[in-house]
Every structure is written in C-alpha cells, then in structure tokens.
Enzyme design. Structure first.
Site, short mmCIF file in Angstrom:
data_model
loop_
_atom_site.label_atom_id
_atom_site.label_comp_id
_atom_site.label_asym_id
_atom_site.label_seq_id
_atom_site.Cartn_x
_atom_site.Cartn_y
_atom_site.Cartn_z
N LYS A 175 -0.78 7.28 45.31
CA LYS A 175 -1.99 6.55 44.98
C LYS A 175 -3.17 7.08 45.79
CE LYS A 175 0.35 2.05 44.25
NZ LYS A 175 -0.07 1.76 42.86
N ARG A 188 9.27 -1.43 37.65
CA ARG A 188 10.17 -1.67 36.50
C ARG A 188 11.53 -1.02 36.73
NH1 ARG A 188 5.82 1.03 32.72
NH2 ARG A 188 4.61 0.08 34.40
N GLU A 222 7.27 2.32 39.59
CA GLU A 222 8.57 2.12 40.23
C GLU A 222 9.08 0.69 40.12
OE1 GLU A 222 6.24 -0.16 42.69
OE2 GLU A 222 5.74 1.79 41.85
N ASP A 247 4.86 6.24 40.32
CA ASP A 247 4.12 5.02 40.66
C ASP A 247 4.43 3.88 39.70
OD1 ASP A 247 2.41 3.50 42.18
OD2 ASP A 247 0.60 4.13 41.13
#
Length: 481
Positions: free
Chosen positions: A262, A336, A334, A332
């Site tokens: 990020k 789920r 992650e 990113d």
C-alpha cells in the site's frame, strides 16, 4: 469509561469497566433535574416554567436547542435543560456527560427515550488514553434514571442492558484503537482467552504450520511472512442443544498490502484491519452477557499481512480449505483469503446462521461512506430483520446486492478463480461473491464495515467504532430469546 486495555492487556476484561459504568448510571431518584426534550416540545415545556427560568432563558438568548444550565435565586445550579432534534437517536446525548459539571443528575424525559438517552450518556464517556503519559482525571457526572413508573425492575433492566451495550461498544473500540505492535495475532488470542474465561467458554488455537497440517492453507499463506505467527482462534460457548450461530471475524492485525504494498496514506490506519474480529468479539460478549439460548461459535483468522522473503506473491495459486484453487491477482486482497478458510470451517457444523464481519473493501466506503455499514445476505427475511432491528436503535445498516452476473469477473485461466477482479468496479459486490463460494447451503450475512470514525460525532470519537453489532444482537435476541 476507561479503555479496556488501559492498564494491562492481560488483565481481566471489564474488571474496571463494570465499576466505571455502574458509577455513571443508576436507578436512584435524586439529583439535579435534567430535562431532555425534543425541539418540537420545547415551547410547550417553556410555558410551564416559572418566571425566573423563562427570564434566564430569554436573557441568555437560548433558542430552544442544545444545553442550558439554569440557576436558582442564589446562583446555584437548579436544573439542566437539553433540547435535541430526535430523542430516540441513541447518540443524540453522546456528548452530554462531558459537558456537565460533576454531580448527579436526575433524568426527566419521556419513558420511551430513557434507553436511548442512557446509552448515549455511557458511550459518551468513552476515551482511549492507554498511551497518554499525563492522563486526564476528569470526574464525570452521574445519571439517575429513577424508578420507571414505580417499577424498579424495569429501570434496573434498562440500566443492565445499556451497560452491556456500552461495554461491547467499548471492547470493540478498544481493540481497534490499539496499535498493531500491541494487537498482533497473539494479543488477539489473549483477549479472546480472557473473554472466554469471563463467560466460561472454551477456546482452541491452531497456530503456525499446524494451519497447514489441519488444512487452513490460505490463512497460513497470508500470515506466514510475519514474525507474528498466524493462527485460527476458535471460541465455543453455550448449550450444544441450542441453535448454533457462528460468527467469523477478519483478524488482519496489520495490512501492509503484502508485496502489492500500500502507499503510506493507505497504510496509516491499517491497525484497524482486524476490526472484523473486534466486532465479533464485541457481539459475542453481548450474546454471552445476556445468556442468549444459542450455541455460539466464534472463528477469527488472525494474521499480519507482511512483506518478507516468504510472502505470498501475485500470480501464486493457493488451494483453499474447500479445495477451490485461487490465483492471487493482488496480495492486498488478503482479507477474503483468510475469511474463506474460516467460512468453510464454519459451515462444517451446519449452523443455523453464519455472520461475518470484515473491513474488507474501500469500494464499500465509496458506495456508502464511512458511517453506514453495508452488508450482504443470501436470506431476505434475515436481512430485513437485521435492518429493521438496527433502524430502531440508531445502528443503521444497508443491504447490498449479491449480483450474480458479476461472479465471472474473478475468473482465472489457470485456477478456479482469482482472489479479486481485474477491474475496480463493484469491488464490494465481487468480494462478497468470492466469499459466497465458500458458503454453500447455510444462511449467511456478510458485513463490510469501516470500523473507524474519521470525524467526531456525538458519542462517537475519532478512532475505532462498532458498526452493526447492536443491530445483529437485537435481531438474534428477538429470534432466539
């Protein structure tokens, strides 16, 4: 109301909070009169007041909205007036406790508003000061609600319920507000253990490589790059003969984004990415404190999504607990991944209902903003029940569509699916559709929440916030009690 983790993360949950709240709200019938009115009734109320009170309000240019402190002829405080637009709003009185001088106040309000006023009073006392060196020792006012039409039992029930609601809200806020350095998977496990000990629940932990041997590969894949070992926390409480409700909470204790890292602005508040786990623990506390006749299970996949030489990579293919293969389109996405293994496990017991909470997508925040949590469900009746429950107690939730034509947006040429769509549109929906592939036959509700206040509102300070847990609890209480 001091934060739960203020003095010692390992201390017994609520040991100080119970006494704090009991000291702030009671059923006594003494104190300085505190009249709380809606704007529409102010003129009628004013006509019944003595000439001195009318003159004071006129001379102080009080306009029939907000707080007014009225003195007697000796200049001492004789009564307090607080006029609000909607007294049924559970947060309308959220700042009142910090605005009033120390002392006890006797509530004068319509009986239908006692609970909402009392809840706002208590949550307004919340502050998070664990890391503040010179803590403020402000003495807070006390609210007495008196005897409800000579029915002491009714007043006691209101106080008991409101305290439990405020405790659950505080727990959720505290966990989210705690910096990641002190709220990693092992810390989250300790908090769960403490909660279990308080309510005589049982907890098991599947930790590190045991996640692989016991077939939780996506939880392991997301968390393996961190020095804070990933784990699946599994709490059970209640009589196995009762209907089973399983709560699943995303416990990504910090999300760097992984190798798809990020930007700094996107990473700044990622201590809140375990907000889903905080929500299910707050909700579990409510359920257990009220001794609802259900068989409760709470599953929390707890990880840190870190960057290291063994981090999972874009393009990797992971086989999930269910056996579906997932091509990693973006590291990113992650949340789920850790949720899908937990949801698959949740369905093994064939519970009556699975409810998951997660800080899952920025797309939901784009759609509904930060203060209205969206949710998805495969059962219309349950969705309506939760929505209606929330609307009555100022805990609004908004149902979003499980629009199945979007299901092929995360198709893969080399695996059963990708972990997210290649294009950004409908991101909250596609994330929910991904999760739905791991819930085949059980009634299911998925909450995608912000878990964080980005502005101060009455009774809602900046920082961690509980969204939807009171709505869900009231639905469950009405359904199973």
């Amino acid at each position: 109301m001091n934060n739960l983790l203020n003095s010692d993360l390992h201390s017994d949950l609520n040991s100080n909070l119970n006494s704090d709240l009991s000291a702030l709200l009671n059923t006594q019938s003494t104190g300085t009169p505190l009249t709380i009115l809606e704007e529409s009734t102010y003129s009628t109320w004013l006509e019944t007041q003595d000439s001195q009170s009318k003159a004071w309000l006129a001379n102080t240019q009080y306009t029939g909205n907000g707080l007014a402190l009225l003195p007697n002829s000796q200049g001492e405080l004789s009564q307090v007036l607080f006029v609000i637009k909607n007294a049924s709003d559970f947060f309308a009185c959220g700042d009142l406790i910090k605005q009033l001088p120390q002392g006890q106040y006797l509530l004068q309000a319509e009986s239908e508003y006692i609970e909402s006023i009392s809840f706002g009073w208590l949550v307004g006392a919340y502050h998070y000061d664990r890391y503040v060196s010179n803590k403020s020792e402000q003495k807070l006012a006390t609210l007495a609600i008196g005897k409800a039409e000579t029915d002491t039992f009714k007043s006691t029930k209101i106080v008991d319920r409101v305290i439990k609601l405020a405790q659950a809200t505080a727990l959720t806020r505290d966990l989210i507000n705690t910096p990641a350095a002190d709220m990693m998977p092992e810390h989250l496990a300790q908090v769960t253990d403490n909660l279990a000990a308080q309510f005589n629940a049982q907890v098991t932990h599947i930790v590190g490589d045991d996640l692989l041997t016991q077939n939780y590969p996506t939880i392991h894949a997301v968390g393996r790059a961190s020095v804070h070992t990933p784990r699946l926390i599994d709490l059970r409480w209640g009589d196995s003969k009762n209907p089973q409700i399983t709560l699943v909470g995303k416990g990504v204790c910090f999300d760097s984004g992984g190798l798809d890292i990020k930007p700094s602005a996107g990473m700044r508040t990622m201590k809140k990415d375990m907000g889903g786990s905080a929500h299910v623990l707050g909700l579990a506390q409510l359920i257990m404190a009220h001794n609802l006749p259900i068989n409760l299970r709470v599953l929390i996949p707890a990880v840190e999504n870190a960057v290291s030489n063994n981090a999972f990579r874009p393009g990797d293919v992971i086989t999930t607990r269910k056996g579906l293969t997932v091509e990693i389109h973006n590291t990113d996405a992650e949340g789920r991944l850790v949720l899908c293994d937990a949801l698959c496990e949740a369905e093994n017991d064939e519970p009556e209902l699975i409810i998951d909470f997660a800080t899952l997508t920025g797309a939901m925040r784009v759609a509904l903003g930060t203060e209205l949590p969206g949710f998805f469900s495969n059962n219309d009746e349950i969705a309506t029940g939760i929505t209606q429950a929330g609307s009555k107690i100022s805990d609004p939730v908004w149902r979003m569509p499980l629009y199945s034509p979007y299901d092929n947006l995360f198709s893969s040429s080399i695996a059963d699916m990708t972990n997210c769509a290649a294009q950004p549109f409908g991101g909250a929906i596609t994330a929910a559709l991904y999760l739905q592939r791991f819930v085949d036959k059980t009634d299911w509700v998925h909450f995608d929440v912000m878990a964080f206040n980005i502005r101060h509102l009455s009774g809602r300070p900046l920082g961690g916030e509980a969204f939807g847990i009171r709505a869900v609890f009231d639905y469950l209480q009405a359904r199973f009690n």
